[in-house]
Motif scaffolding. Structure first.
Motif, PDB file in Angstrom:
ATOM      1  N   ASN A 192      42.177  45.464  20.986  1.00 35.09           N
ATOM      2  CA  ASN A 192      42.909  46.847  20.691  1.00 35.09           C
ATOM      3  C   ASN A 192      43.810  46.857  19.840  1.00 35.09           C
ATOM      4  OD1 ASN A 192      43.118  49.806  20.712  1.00 35.09           O
ATOM      5  ND2 ASN A 192      44.460  49.529  22.667  1.00 35.09           N
ATOM      6  N   PRO A 193      43.827  47.126  18.571  1.00 35.76           N
ATOM      7  CA  PRO A 193      42.697  47.772  18.019  1.00 35.76           C
ATOM      8  C   PRO A 193      41.764  46.646  17.404  1.00 35.76           C
ATOM      9  CG  PRO A 193      44.623  47.560  16.295  1.00 35.76           C
ATOM     10  CD  PRO A 193      45.143  47.009  17.541  1.00 35.76           C
ATOM     11  N   ASP A 206      44.213  42.752  17.404  1.00 38.83           N
ATOM     12  CA  ASP A 206      44.896  42.425  18.563  1.00 38.83           C
ATOM     13  C   ASP A 206      44.108  41.574  19.386  1.00 38.83           C
ATOM     14  OD1 ASP A 206      46.951  41.901  20.632  1.00 38.83           O
ATOM     15  OD2 ASP A 206      47.208  44.076  20.961  1.00 38.83           O
TER      16      ASP A 206
HETATM   17 MN    MN Z   1      47.183  46.326  20.864  1.00 40.41          MN
END
Ligand code: MN
Ligand code: GDP
Length: 380
Positions: A192-193, A206
């Motif tokens: 995320n993302p 991430d």
């Molecule tokens: Mn993140």
């Protein structure tokens, strides 16, 4: 055990999940050097075991090596939700077109791993789930049958991804993330993302990975990633002493024998209007050594204002526990009052031993609820 972003990305890369190229740095000079080697704009990212780094100023884009050094100076030493930044990950900056979210986690209710995907990435997933639950596609995987290709296709379809190129890449990536989750015996693998770049490539920007502590003995390379400096010093002390201990933020220290009784004790302190400072399971036996070790850990928490000792004797004998408490008080400086509730095997003998010691610090109560009330009152 939680992994740092750069460690999570290392695992991802091993499983064929696309991640950006990067370098570790612990100083502005190293950050400049890293940016030089990578060439072009970079992102300087705080490596701490907590989320929300972006919002806290722990993620900065730098166009030049000098800017990377400046960003490093600004981020190093930053306190992000109680985690002080000592390490940076310098990564080649990606031109972002879209931000998605993809994860595999355990759904304890369903007793199955759960895949989740949404086009609304880049924000906390709980936010998406609360604001727009329909936007979050969810597919369970049967752990015995294992991952099936149709499950990835269903997930991608349900998330509303309609670009064919993206679909193809995503389906492959979901399978790899699941493979990573299963092979590494993880509890969580979250991207995320997960971005679509300007060149329409998928990239894990991430990485949030939690591995199962109980399986670490099968994964020495992952076990070696543990950062002992980041651990709570009390939890580290507890691990060293072989005490089952989880730190909480209240003022009533809790010590019980057996995880079930310890959980009930935590709840009871809440019922009595107090806040538990920890969860601590003495385990079976309750011999003097174990009591000393547990009291040493709990007593070292500056937040503890009283200690609630809750023992139900089955195999554990009340007289043995009582002697353990007295032995611990002889060896340790414990400044706070201790409330003891002893029941079960040899409880009468145990209470007599405690009463005979004539210590003003010890308060013996007959029932769990009375003991909880007394402990909360003494902590106030
Ligand atoms: Mn993140
Ligand atoms: P978190 O806030 O701790 O979850 O840290 P993330 O690694 O998710 O980064 C936060 C945000 O920084 C992302 O959502 C992106 O918008 C941005 N970001 C991170 N890496 C890059 C990058 O390589 N390029 C660009 N343009 N933005 C990035």
């Amino acid at each position: 055990m939680d992994l740092y972003e750069h460690q999570g990305k290392e695992l991802f890369a091993r499983h064929g999940i696309p991640v950006g190229e990067g370098r570790l740095a612990t100083s502005a000079d190293e950050a400049r050097q890293a940016a030089n080697e990578l060439g072009g704009p970079v992102v300087v990212k705080a490596q701490v075991l907590t989320g929300g780094r972006g919002k806290a100023g722990g993620v900065r884009v730098a166009a030049t090596p000098d800017e990377a050094a400046e960003a490093a100076d600004a981020i190093l030493g930053l306190d992000i939700r109680g985690h002080v930044v000592g390490r940076l990950w310098i990564e080649r900056a990606a031109p972002i077109a879209r931000e998605y979210y993809l994860s595999v986690t355990f759904d304890r209710g369903a007793k199955k791993p759960l895949l989740m995907l949404t086009r609304e990435g880049g924000v906390e997933i709980e936010e998406v789930a609360a604001r727009d639950p329909g936007a979050l596609a969810r597919v369970h995987v049967d752990p015995l049958a294992g991952y099936q290709a149709y499950q990835g296709r269903r997930l991608v379809h349900d998330a509303g991804i309609d670009d064919p190129g993206e679909r193809r890449q995503l389906v492959a990536l979901v399978e790899r993330l699941y493979a990573c989750f299963a092979a590494e015996e993880a509890m969580l693998c979250e991207i995320n993302p997960l971005v679509v770049t300007a060149d329409r490539e998928l990239l894990a920007l991430d990485a949030k990975v939690t591995v199962d502590d109980s399986a670490l003995f099968r994964h020495p390379e992952v076990a070696a990633m543990r950062d002992t400096s980041a651990a709570d010093p009390l939890e580290a002390l507890a691990r060293e002493k072989g005490v089952t201990y989880v730190r909480l933020d209240g003022s009533v220290g809790i010590l019980a024998n057996g995880a079930g009784l310890a959980m009930a004790t935590v709840d009871l302190v809440g019922v009595a209007g107090g806040r538990p400072a920890n969860f601590c399971d003495l385990g079976g036996g309750g011999r003097a050594e174990g009591v000393v070790a547990a009291l040493e850990v709990i007593g070292a928490d500056p937040g503890v204002r009283s200690i609630f000792f809750n023992i139900f004797g089955g195999l554990t004998r009340g007289d043995e526990v009582a002697r353990g408490i007295l032995a611990a008080l002889e060896r340790l400086e414990i400044a706070v009052p201790i409330v003891v509730r002893l029941d079960g095997t040899n409880a009468v003998e145990g209470r007599a031993i405690l009463a005979g010691a004539g210590l003003g610090q010890l308060h013996v109560e007959a029932t769990m609820l009375e003991a909880a009330r007394r402990a909360v009152e003494l902590a106030a």
